[in-house]
Design an enzyme around this catalytic site. Sequence first.
Site, PDB file in Angstrom:
ATOM      1  N   LYS A  42      24.254  34.997  55.231  1.00  0.00           N
ATOM      2  CA  LYS A  42      25.285  34.125  54.656  1.00  0.00           C
ATOM      3  C   LYS A  42      25.698  34.654  53.296  1.00  0.00           C
ATOM      4  O   LYS A  42      24.853  34.850  52.415  1.00  0.00           O
ATOM      5  CB  LYS A  42      24.744  32.696  54.516  1.00  0.00           C
ATOM      6  CG  LYS A  42      25.833  31.643  54.389  1.00  0.00           C
ATOM      7  CD  LYS A  42      26.544  31.450  55.721  1.00  0.00           C
ATOM      8  CE  LYS A  42      27.247  30.107  55.799  1.00  0.00           C
ATOM      9  NZ  LYS A  42      27.916  29.951  57.122  1.00  0.00           N
ATOM     10  N   THR A  48      23.176  31.555  60.145  1.00  0.00           N
ATOM     11  CA  THR A  48      23.592  31.726  58.757  1.00  0.00           C
ATOM     12  C   THR A  48      23.704  30.372  58.049  1.00  0.00           C
ATOM     13  O   THR A  48      23.470  30.273  56.844  1.00  0.00           O
ATOM     14  CB  THR A  48      24.918  32.495  58.653  1.00  0.00           C
ATOM     15  OG1 THR A  48      25.975  31.717  59.221  1.00  0.00           O
ATOM     16  CG2 THR A  48      24.815  33.833  59.366  1.00  0.00           C
ATOM     17  N   ARG A  65      38.378  57.655  17.199  1.00  0.00           N
ATOM     18  CA  ARG A  65      39.157  57.045  18.273  1.00  0.00           C
ATOM     19  C   ARG A  65      38.657  55.641  18.563  1.00  0.00           C
ATOM     20  O   ARG A  65      37.542  55.257  18.185  1.00  0.00           O
ATOM     21  CB  ARG A  65      39.084  57.886  19.545  1.00  0.00           C
ATOM     22  CG  ARG A  65      37.690  57.955  20.157  1.00  0.00           C
ATOM     23  CD  ARG A  65      37.679  58.653  21.507  1.00  0.00           C
ATOM     24  NE  ARG A  65      36.328  58.694  22.068  1.00  0.00           N
ATOM     25  CZ  ARG A  65      36.041  59.093  23.305  1.00  0.00           C
ATOM     26  NH1 ARG A  65      37.003  59.480  24.118  1.00  0.00           N
ATOM     27  NH2 ARG A  65      34.793  59.097  23.745  1.00  0.00           N
ATOM     28  N   GLN A  86      28.860  59.702  27.147  1.00  0.00           N
ATOM     29  CA  GLN A  86      27.631  60.208  27.765  1.00  0.00           C
ATOM     30  C   GLN A  86      26.444  60.085  26.813  1.00  0.00           C
ATOM     31  O   GLN A  86      25.357  59.618  27.191  1.00  0.00           O
ATOM     32  CB  GLN A  86      27.811  61.676  28.183  1.00  0.00           C
ATOM     33  CG  GLN A  86      28.711  61.897  29.383  1.00  0.00           C
ATOM     34  CD  GLN A  86      30.185  62.047  29.021  1.00  0.00           C
ATOM     35  OE1 GLN A  86      30.638  61.551  27.988  1.00  0.00           O
ATOM     36  NE2 GLN A  86      30.926  62.725  29.880  1.00  0.00           N
ATOM     37  N   HIS A 136      41.414  52.971  27.863  1.00  0.00           N
ATOM     38  CA  HIS A 136      42.122  53.814  26.910  1.00  0.00           C
ATOM     39  C   HIS A 136      43.148  53.030  26.091  1.00  0.00           C
ATOM     40  O   HIS A 136      43.836  52.134  26.598  1.00  0.00           O
ATOM     41  CB  HIS A 136      42.840  54.945  27.640  1.00  0.00           C
ATOM     42  CG  HIS A 136      41.913  55.913  28.311  1.00  0.00           C
ATOM     43  ND1 HIS A 136      41.031  56.689  27.607  1.00  0.00           N
ATOM     44  CD2 HIS A 136      41.735  56.217  29.623  1.00  0.00           C
ATOM     45  CE1 HIS A 136      40.343  57.446  28.452  1.00  0.00           C
ATOM     46  NE2 HIS A 136      40.746  57.168  29.679  1.00  0.00           N
TER      47      HIS A 136
END
Length: 299
Positions: A11, A58, A177, A227, A255
């Site tokens: 379910k 279910t 940035r 990273q 961005h």
Amino acid sequence: MSQLSYARYGKDNIRLYKVDKNEKTGVQTVVEQTVCTLLEGDIDVSYTKADNSVVVATDTQKQTTYILAKQNPIDPPEQFAAILGDHFVKTYPHIHVAHVKIIQHRWTRMNIDGKPHPHSFYRDSQEIRVVEAVTRENEGVTIRSKIEKLLVLKSTGSAFHGFHRDEFTRLPETWDRILSTEVEAGWKWKTFKDLAEVKKVDFNAAWEQARNITLKTFAEDDSASVQATMYKMCDLILAAVPLVEAVDYALPNKHYFEIDLSWYKGLKNTGKDATVFAPQSDPNGLIQCTVTRKPKSKL
């Protein structure tokens, strides 16, 4: 000839809300979840022979979720997922594996006139807490906890330069940035031998630590790249929560591009003069990693 190679059923989208009432103080606490249960076992004949005698309906799974929610705490969701899985595997001899996924929705207590309100809440973001638990008969419980849809942004303190360049590269280097992403962070726990072992773990404290580490590292790291920043987050969570075996992140770039307005009377809006930006939807960068503990060295 064909054969059934894999099967499970259950379910999905079980909507669950529970309120805990402190009669002495009048303070109430609410938890809202969306639950999915999926069962595996000796159920082949329901597919291949139209024999429904092995099917735990279910709807039964849905009703079981509500009853166990009444009888047990549903927070932390990791523990409730293990309670559900333990029930299905132990109650039905032919069911050997139970998958439980819980999405916990965010309700934050209101502060009214500077004081926490006893029974009023608001949703301050679309962030969700996700748990994926698998209970296997005679093997134990595996649990993965997640943070999803946590949208973060910092307006400076991020750079990206020194990356590989070739004939296809157009991206300019930048030393300052905007950095924004929608955090998806997960951590895989060690395998628990049974429900009793699961109940000993403070999953809420671990979730708070992982979330706080994510936010603090994002805010304070002088980021050389997504990273590098995400690796620091993973490393810190592994150090903070000893029972976690692996941490993973998926961070899409949100961005914000500079807009050249020099065409209008020489208006400066690039580089260090940039203050007005155009948020972008797609395409976007997507950075992923998984960090695990180093194997213990053998002497």
